[in-house]
Write a protein that holds these residues in place. Structure first.
Motif, PDB file in Angstrom:
ATOM      1  N   VAL A 125      70.047  24.224  32.058  1.00  0.00           N
ATOM      2  CA  VAL A 125      69.935  24.603  33.466  1.00  0.00           C
ATOM      3  C   VAL A 125      69.884  26.126  33.592  1.00  0.00           C
ATOM      4  O   VAL A 125      70.718  26.835  33.032  1.00  0.00           O
ATOM      5  N   VAL A 126      68.900  26.604  34.356  1.00  0.00           N
ATOM      6  CA  VAL A 126      68.760  28.030  34.648  1.00  0.00           C
ATOM      7  C   VAL A 126      69.097  28.308  36.111  1.00  0.00           C
ATOM      8  O   VAL A 126      69.855  29.221  36.421  1.00  0.00           O
ATOM      9  N   GLY A 127      68.520  27.539  37.033  1.00  0.00           N
ATOM     10  CA  GLY A 127      68.738  27.748  38.459  1.00  0.00           C
ATOM     11  C   GLY A 127      69.653  26.694  39.057  1.00  0.00           C
ATOM     12  O   GLY A 127      69.519  25.505  38.754  1.00  0.00           O
ATOM     13  N   ILE A 128      70.594  27.142  39.900  1.00  0.00           N
ATOM     14  CA  ILE A 128      71.506  26.235  40.614  1.00  0.00           C
ATOM     15  C   ILE A 128      71.502  26.643  42.078  1.00  0.00           C
ATOM     16  O   ILE A 128      71.953  27.737  42.427  1.00  0.00           O
ATOM     17  N   ALA A 129      70.983  25.773  42.936  1.00  0.00           N
ATOM     18  CA  ALA A 129      70.825  26.096  44.355  1.00  0.00           C
ATOM     19  C   ALA A 129      71.713  25.224  45.226  1.00  0.00           C
ATOM     20  O   ALA A 129      71.671  23.986  45.135  1.00  0.00           O
ATOM     21  N   HIS A 130      72.489  25.884  46.066  1.00  0.00           N
ATOM     22  CA  HIS A 130      73.251  25.180  47.106  1.00  0.00           C
ATOM     23  C   HIS A 130      73.305  26.088  48.329  1.00  0.00           C
ATOM     24  O   HIS A 130      74.144  26.993  48.417  1.00  0.00           O
ATOM     25  N   VAL A 131      72.377  25.901  49.227  1.00  0.00           N
ATOM     26  CA  VAL A 131      72.389  26.606  50.503  1.00  0.00           C
ATOM     27  C   VAL A 131      72.426  25.559  51.607  1.00  0.00           C
ATOM     28  O   VAL A 131      72.212  24.375  51.362  1.00  0.00           O
ATOM     29  N   HIS A 132      72.710  25.983  52.826  1.00  0.00           N
ATOM     30  CA  HIS A 132      73.068  25.025  53.866  1.00  0.00           C
ATOM     31  C   HIS A 132      71.891  24.649  54.761  1.00  0.00           C
ATOM     32  O   HIS A 132      71.888  24.939  55.963  1.00  0.00           O
ATOM     33  N   GLY A 133      70.904  23.981  54.155  1.00  0.00           N
ATOM     34  CA  GLY A 133      69.804  23.452  54.943  1.00  0.00           C
ATOM     35  C   GLY A 133      70.304  22.425  55.945  1.00  0.00           C
ATOM     36  O   GLY A 133      71.148  21.587  55.615  1.00  0.00           O
ATOM     37  N   PHE A 134      69.799  22.478  57.158  1.00  0.00           N
ATOM     38  CA  PHE A 134      70.301  21.614  58.230  1.00  0.00           C
ATOM     39  C   PHE A 134      70.135  20.136  57.916  1.00  0.00           C
ATOM     40  O   PHE A 134      71.077  19.338  58.027  1.00  0.00           O
ATOM     41  N   HIS A 135      68.950  19.741  57.514  1.00  0.00           N
ATOM     42  CA  HIS A 135      68.682  18.316  57.310  1.00  0.00           C
ATOM     43  C   HIS A 135      69.454  17.759  56.130  1.00  0.00           C
ATOM     44  O   HIS A 135      69.937  16.626  56.177  1.00  0.00           O
ATOM     45  N   GLY A 136      69.606  18.559  55.077  1.00  0.00           N
ATOM     46  CA  GLY A 136      70.395  18.106  53.942  1.00  0.00           C
ATOM     47  C   GLY A 136      71.852  17.909  54.302  1.00  0.00           C
ATOM     48  O   GLY A 136      72.503  16.964  53.852  1.00  0.00           O
ATOM     49  N   PRO A 148      62.674   5.750  48.078  1.00  0.00           N
ATOM     50  CA  PRO A 148      61.266   6.158  47.925  1.00  0.00           C
ATOM     51  C   PRO A 148      60.402   5.764  49.117  1.00  0.00           C
ATOM     52  O   PRO A 148      59.388   5.077  48.974  1.00  0.00           O
ATOM     53  N   ILE A 149      60.810   6.217  50.314  1.00  0.00           N
ATOM     54  CA  ILE A 149      60.053   5.863  51.518  1.00  0.00           C
ATOM     55  C   ILE A 149      58.850   6.773  51.721  1.00  0.00           C
ATOM     56  O   ILE A 149      57.998   6.501  52.564  1.00  0.00           O
ATOM     57  N   THR A 150      58.793   7.872  50.964  1.00  0.00           N
ATOM     58  CA  THR A 150      57.614   8.748  50.958  1.00  0.00           C
ATOM     59  C   THR A 150      57.305   9.078  49.504  1.00  0.00           C
ATOM     60  O   THR A 150      58.166   8.941  48.625  1.00  0.00           O
ATOM     61  N   ALA A 151      56.087   9.548  49.277  1.00  0.00           N
ATOM     62  CA  ALA A 151      55.712   9.921  47.914  1.00  0.00           C
ATOM     63  C   ALA A 151      56.601  11.039  47.399  1.00  0.00           C
ATOM     64  O   ALA A 151      57.013  11.043  46.229  1.00  0.00           O
ATOM     65  N   GLU A 152      56.934  12.007  48.271  1.00  0.00           N
ATOM     66  CA  GLU A 152      57.759  13.136  47.850  1.00  0.00           C
ATOM     67  C   GLU A 152      59.166  12.688  47.451  1.00  0.00           C
ATOM     68  O   GLU A 152      59.761  13.228  46.519  1.00  0.00           O
ATOM     69  N   ALA A 153      59.699  11.707  48.171  1.00  0.00           N
ATOM     70  CA  ALA A 153      61.049  11.226  47.865  1.00  0.00           C
ATOM     71  C   ALA A 153      61.118  10.599  46.487  1.00  0.00           C
ATOM     72  O   ALA A 153      62.187  10.550  45.864  1.00  0.00           O
ATOM     73  N   LEU A 219      62.238  20.780  48.625  1.00  0.00           N
ATOM     74  CA  LEU A 219      61.737  19.413  48.744  1.00  0.00           C
ATOM     75  C   LEU A 219      62.841  18.448  49.164  1.00  0.00           C
ATOM     76  O   LEU A 219      62.608  17.520  49.947  1.00  0.00           O
ATOM     77  N   ALA A 220      64.053  18.672  48.659  1.00  0.00           N
ATOM     78  CA  ALA A 220      65.166  17.786  49.003  1.00  0.00           C
ATOM     79  C   ALA A 220      65.514  17.878  50.485  1.00  0.00           C
ATOM     80  O   ALA A 220      65.764  16.862  51.140  1.00  0.00           O
ATOM     81  N   ARG A 225      64.985  15.402  55.912  1.00  0.00           N
ATOM     82  CA  ARG A 225      64.405  15.383  57.257  1.00  0.00           C
ATOM     83  C   ARG A 225      63.555  14.134  57.457  1.00  0.00           C
ATOM     84  O   ARG A 225      63.645  13.461  58.499  1.00  0.00           O
ATOM     85  N   ALA A 226      62.745  13.795  56.457  1.00  0.00           N
ATOM     86  CA  ALA A 226      61.904  12.600  56.550  1.00  0.00           C
ATOM     87  C   ALA A 226      62.755  11.342  56.673  1.00  0.00           C
ATOM     88  O   ALA A 226      62.428  10.434  57.447  1.00  0.00           O
ATOM     89  N   HIS A 227      63.849  11.279  55.933  1.00  0.00           N
ATOM     90  CA  HIS A 227      64.729  10.108  56.006  1.00  0.00           C
ATOM     91  C   HIS A 227      65.388   9.986  57.381  1.00  0.00           C
ATOM     92  O   HIS A 227      65.463   8.887  57.949  1.00  0.00           O
ATOM     93  N   LEU A 228      65.882  11.107  57.890  1.00  0.00           N
ATOM     94  CA  LEU A 228      66.534  11.069  59.198  1.00  0.00           C
ATOM     95  C   LEU A 228      65.559  10.597  60.278  1.00  0.00           C
ATOM     96  O   LEU A 228      65.914   9.774  61.140  1.00  0.00           O
TER      97      LEU A 228
END
Length: 276
Positions: A125-136, A148-153, A219-220, A225-228
């Motif tokens: 692991v090189v990158g570790i991201a945890h920021v406070h995106g609203f939808h997440g 897997p309700i969308t291709a991206e998911a 993407l997450a 957002r797509a799930h909500l």
């Protein structure tokens, strides 16, 4: 290979074979000092992109990049500098004891042990991201994984896990407050996955490059957002997929890295001061 003048350096500059990419893994610099600069530049760019996506809430959130020269160190943003203003020169290098060894600024100590322990447990692991995106954050309150309700998911199937911090209890039955024990449980739960849903708190994404970790987090949050929206509209159809359909991790890692490149091209042209 000659460069088309209307194309910035990015995907267009990668090795090609008859107009097809002749590359199946992220590009790295053999010189560790050049790789250090590369990671710092992409880290600063990612913070700016996160700002544009609305992932900043006060002084919360952190995105670290392992240092290639001192692999037990990492680079992180200083507390209080807006994501939209972060440049390479703002970044702090932190050692395994949580001490700043390079850079000037106030260190956000809220999750140092989580980043360091996860980095120590997973050398890839090189990158570790945890920021406070609203939808997440909102999706994390559901205590559920993505479907897997969308291709991206589909990128997260078999590569995600839930961490219930409030289920950790000390011997007296109270919420566990020992940061080392919480960090150990966090790392053990994360295991070898690339996405962790911290219940009632938000998302964590990791990658073998800064680019893949950044794209995976973007993407997450978009997938949350797509799930909500989908579940608010009704009952989405969830395909019955074979676990093998999720593909191999190396392929997902490459495409996560690749998807970040157009974002890098855009932000460095729009905001070249991020390289200062």
């Amino acid at each position: 290979m000659s460069q088309h003048p209307s194309f910035p350096q990015g995907i267009y500059s990668l090795p090609q074979d008859n107009n097809r990419l002749a590359l199946r893994q992220p590009v790295r610099h053999e010189d560790p000092l050049k790789e250090r600069l590369h990671r710092k530049q992409r880290l600063a760019a990612a913070y700016r992109l996160f700002a544009q996506s609305g992932f900043e809430v006060g002084v919360a959130g952190h995105f670290t990049a392992r240092d290639p020269v001192e692999p037990d160190h990492y680079w992180i943003n200083p507390l209080g500098v807006p994501f939209s203003q972060i440049s390479v020169s703002h970044l702090l290098r932190v050692d395994g004891d949580g001490q700043v060894v390079e850079g000037e600024g106030v260190l956000n100590t809220s999750a140092l042990e989580l980043h360091y322990d996860l980095q120590k447990a997973r050398p890839e692991v090189v990158g570790i991201a945890h920021v406070h995106g609203f939808h997440g954050r909102v999706w994390s309150s559901q205590g559920r994984l993505f479907q897997p309700i969308t291709a991206e998911a589909g990128a997260f199937i078999n590569d995600q896990v839930i961490f219930d911090r409030h289920a950790l209890r000390a011997a007296d039955g109270r919420l566990e407050q020992d940061r080392d024990r919480v960090s150990q449980a966090f790392v053990e739960t994360f295991a070898d996955h690339n996405l962790l849903v911290w219940q009632n708190h938000g998302l964590w994404a990791v990658g073998q490059t800064v680019e893949s970790a950044a794209w995976r987090f973007i993407l997450a949050d978009d997938t949350a957002r797509a799930h909500l929206l989908a579940y608010a509209a009704g009952t989405p159809v969830v395909p019955d997929l074979d676990p093998a359909d999720s593909g191999d991790k190396a392929r997902h890692e490459f495409f996560a890295w690749l998807n970040f490149l157009p974002l890098w091209d855009r932000i460095r042209v729009e905001q070249p001061d991020l390289l200062d």
